[in-house]
Motif scaffolding. Structure first.
Motif, PDB file in Angstrom:
ATOM      1  N   GLY A 108       0.743  -7.990   3.185  1.00  0.00           N
ATOM      2  CA  GLY A 108       2.161  -8.246   2.878  1.00  0.00           C
ATOM      3  C   GLY A 108       3.055  -7.168   3.465  1.00  0.00           C
ATOM      4  N   GLY A 109       2.622  -5.911   3.339  1.00  0.00           N
ATOM      5  CA  GLY A 109       3.402  -4.794   3.903  1.00  0.00           C
ATOM      6  C   GLY A 109       3.406  -4.862   5.422  1.00  0.00           C
ATOM      7  N   ASN A 116       6.475  -6.106  10.100  1.00  0.00           N
ATOM      8  CA  ASN A 116       6.006  -6.552  11.429  1.00  0.00           C
ATOM      9  C   ASN A 116       5.210  -5.445  12.119  1.00  0.00           C
ATOM     10  OD1 ASN A 116       5.512  -8.161  13.675  1.00  0.00           O
ATOM     11  ND2 ASN A 116       7.455  -7.639  14.656  1.00  0.00           N
ATOM     12  N   ALA A 117       4.123  -5.048  11.471  1.00  0.00           N
ATOM     13  CA  ALA A 117       3.337  -3.915  11.965  1.00  0.00           C
ATOM     14  C   ALA A 117       2.739  -4.195  13.341  1.00  0.00           C
ATOM     15  CB  ALA A 117       2.231  -3.592  10.961  1.00  0.00           C
ATOM     16  N   GLY A 133       0.804  -1.232   0.000  1.00  0.00           N
ATOM     17  CA  GLY A 133       0.000   0.000   0.000  1.00  0.00           C
ATOM     18  C   GLY A 133       0.828   1.269   0.000  1.00  0.00           C
ATOM     19  N   ASN A 134       2.154   1.122   0.102  1.00  0.00           N
ATOM     20  CA  ASN A 134       3.077   2.277   0.115  1.00  0.00           C
ATOM     21  C   ASN A 134       2.767   3.250   1.252  1.00  0.00           C
ATOM     22  OD1 ASN A 134       5.287   3.722  -0.752  1.00  0.00           O
ATOM     23  ND2 ASN A 134       4.197   4.800  -2.391  1.00  0.00           N
ATOM     24  N   VAL A 183       8.963 -12.440   8.498  1.00  0.00           N
ATOM     25  CA  VAL A 183       8.180 -11.336   9.073  1.00  0.00           C
ATOM     26  C   VAL A 183       9.168 -10.297   9.606  1.00  0.00           C
ATOM     27  CG1 VAL A 183       6.535 -10.636  10.855  1.00  0.00           C
ATOM     28  CG2 VAL A 183       6.241 -12.830   9.694  1.00  0.00           C
ATOM     29  N   GLY A 184       8.998  -9.057   9.183  1.00  0.00           N
ATOM     30  CA  GLY A 184       9.904  -7.995   9.633  1.00  0.00           C
ATOM     31  C   GLY A 184      11.161  -7.876   8.788  1.00  0.00           C
ATOM     32  N   SER A 185      11.252  -8.645   7.673  1.00  0.00           N
ATOM     33  CA  SER A 185      12.488  -8.592   6.869  1.00  0.00           C
ATOM     34  C   SER A 185      12.418  -7.508   5.792  1.00  0.00           C
ATOM     35  CB  SER A 185      12.790  -9.956   6.251  1.00  0.00           C
ATOM     36  OG  SER A 185      11.797 -10.304   5.325  1.00  0.00           O
ATOM     37  N   GLU A 186      11.335  -6.774   5.731  1.00  0.00           N
ATOM     38  CA  GLU A 186      11.212  -5.575   4.886  1.00  0.00           C
ATOM     39  C   GLU A 186      11.552  -5.837   3.418  1.00  0.00           C
ATOM     40  OE1 GLU A 186      12.719  -1.935   6.645  1.00  0.00           O
ATOM     41  OE2 GLU A 186      12.752  -2.844   8.626  1.00  0.00           O
TER      42      GLU A 186
END
Ligand code: FAD
Ligand code: MLT
Ligand code: ZN
Length: 469
Positions: free
Chosen positions: A140-141, A146-147, A68-69, A195-198
């Motif tokens: 995905g974002g 890791n929001a 979603g940027n 997860v969290g690997s950006e």
């Protein structure tokens, strides 16, 4: 065949965007980062993602995944070389399965968070991840960064909600790790690594996530308090009274709410009058499966006791869903209000909760002395020890000065956070913004292990290069 033509053969020409069509995907949400790219490619299946990654590996072309940027650290923006391909996941957006008995949902990476929340709600289930960008950000974002958001206190960040993943690795293979297992001790926990690997270790294409029974009631209150130490006292009291039913505990300095009401005049604080002593506000919420009146009574009693103990100045308990929404709307509009009012410096920090008052005090004194006139606008998820310790320009500290002082301010805040045993990125990630600082605060041992993982999973360094590490 050049890369654009090769990609066109996979997804069709309407899904390979260039020039003006690509432009919206080359700048981040805050307009702080601007990049360039060969093209933006929009796959709609995992197989297409795998073919794209294979092609990019053959052409030694960097891939920048983007959902979603809405990320706040420049992680989804390509560099200025124009040599990368932006892989947009928004067409890969199906909800594949809801297993009611297992309380899991399997969803593709490009699904908008709000769509998933709604789908689960329609099936009497709660998908608890909740954040102000939920109308545009993707699963995905959320996974790649890791929001966290406002329900972490009760349900954890998205890593805690993740049971399985499907990932396209840098050689174009598909790792089919989708499972709904709550126990699985068969070696390294690969899903937690992604997860969290950006976007630097693989392209996440789908996930199996936990869902929960829908709470039957929610009670929300907006509370005015004098100082941050009073916020902590209220947190302790609310925790003792409601334990796991306390789902959110958000704090905002008064300047944050003033900024919201200034930029969004249709929004109002629900108090008849504001005490000049109230420098902080707390938005807290409890959720329960019990619809009995006594839940609300206990909530009101807890707040009454806090008032009696002089921990709070004033409190309003929402009388309706609409009033609760308005309270949340105030909280969730802070980022937008800040964006409207010009540049600000964001610090997304985590500290042991017990040390937050001392940090706020010490940091406030330091910044006021070194940068007189600077506006300090902290808010965040106190229940998780996560503060968005933001600073902004003011009439006495103009935007140019802010820009000039930016590096010094980052350093002062982050060095102090580090000295307190905290983290310089609680939930937004590292991206481009904090890449240099990661090297300052991680040990070489930690960085070497991270680099070894990166080199093993992405030996050609084509996955989101220049981000995180
Ligand atoms: P993007 O911005 O598109 O990408 C984020 C990162 O993930 C990039 O590094 C990108 O390369 C990578 N990525 C994207 N998709 C994939 C994929 N499928 N596979 C691999 N890598 C991928 N964050 C919080 O944690 N808590 C909050 O409360 C919060 N509130 C916000 C409020 C606002 C108003 C805004 C603008 C942002 C907020 N954020 C918050 C930041 C942001 O992390 C989240 O909005 C969200 O998690 C990002 O999702 P996205 O789809 O927009 O990701
Ligand atoms: C929030 O909690 O609202 C977000 O993380 C966004 C921000 O920090 O601006
Ligand atoms: Zn946040």
């Amino acid at each position: 065949m050049n890369i654009e033509s090769a990609l066109t053969s996979v997804v069709g020409s309407s899904n390979v965007l260039t020039n003006d069509d690509a432009a919206p995907y080359l700048t981040d949400w805050r307009g702080y980062y601007h990049g360039s790219a060969h093209c933006v490619v929009r796959p709609s299946t995992t197989d297409q993602v795998a073919q794209i990654v294979k092609l990019c590996a053959e052409h030694r072309t960097a891939i920048v995944p983007q959902g979603g940027n809405t990320g706040l650290v420049g992680g989804a923006t390509p560099d200025a070389s124009g040599m990368a391909v932006v892989l947009l996941t928004t067409r890969l957006n199906q909800i594949r399965d809801l297993d009611l008995a297992n309380n899991t949902v399997t969803v593709e990476a490009g699904c908008i968070l709000e769509s998933l929340q709604k789908y689960c709600k329609d099936h009497d289930r709660l998908f608890p991840l909740s954040l102000a960008a939920e109308g545009s950000c993707t699963i995905g974002g959320n996974l790649a960064s890791n929001a966290g958001g406002s329900q972490v206190l009760r349900y954890g960040a998205i890593r805690d909600l993740t049971l399985g993943l499907e990932v396209v690795t840098s050689d174009g293979q598909i790792w089919k790790g989708l499972n709904g297992l709550r126990k699985n001790n068969t070696g390294y926990d690969l899903k937690s690594l992604f997860v969290g690997s950006e976007g630097t270790l693989g392209i996440i294409t789908a996930a199996t996530l936990k869902v929960f029974p829908m709470p039957r009631v929610r009670h929300t209150a907006l509370v005015a308090v004098e100082g941050i130490e009073h916020c902590l006292a209220l947190l302790e009291r609310a925790r003792a009274a409601f334990e796991a039913n306390l789902t959110a505990f958000e704090v905002m300095a008064d300047v944050c709410l003033r900024l919201v009401t200034e930029h969004f005049p249709d929004q109002h604080l629900p108090f008849h009058e504001l005490s000049p002593h109230a420098r902080w506000y707390v938005l807290l919420e409890i959720a329960d499966s019990n619809i009995e009146d006594h839940v609300r009574t206990s909530f009101e009693t807890m707040l009454g006791d806090a008032y009696g103990a002089a921990e709070i100045v004033n409190a309003v308990v929402a009388n309706s869903i609409d009033q609760s929404r308005s309270m949340w709307h105030l909280r969730e509009s802070i980022t937008l209000a800040q964006a409207k009012s010009g540049k600000s410096i964001k610090h997304d920090i985590a500290l042991p909760i017990s040390r937050i008052p001392q940090f706020v005090d010490q940091m406030g004194q330091h910044l006021s002395k070194e940068f007189p006139g600077l506006t300090i606008m902290p808010f965040g998820h106190l229940g998780d020890g996560n503060l968005h310790y933001n600073v902004a320009s003011s009439d006495d500290f103009n935007p140019e000065k802010l820009l000039q002082s930016q590096d010094e301010i980052y350093l002062a805040v982050h060095d102090t956070v580090h000295a307190y045993g905290g983290s310089i990125s609680a939930e937004h990630g590292v991206g481009q913004l904090k890449r240099r600082e990661l090297k300052r605060y991680k040990t070489s041992h930690e960085l070497n292990m991270m680099q070894a993982i990166k080199s093993a999973l992405d030996p050609l360094n084509i996955l989101n290069p220049g981000k995180l590490l």
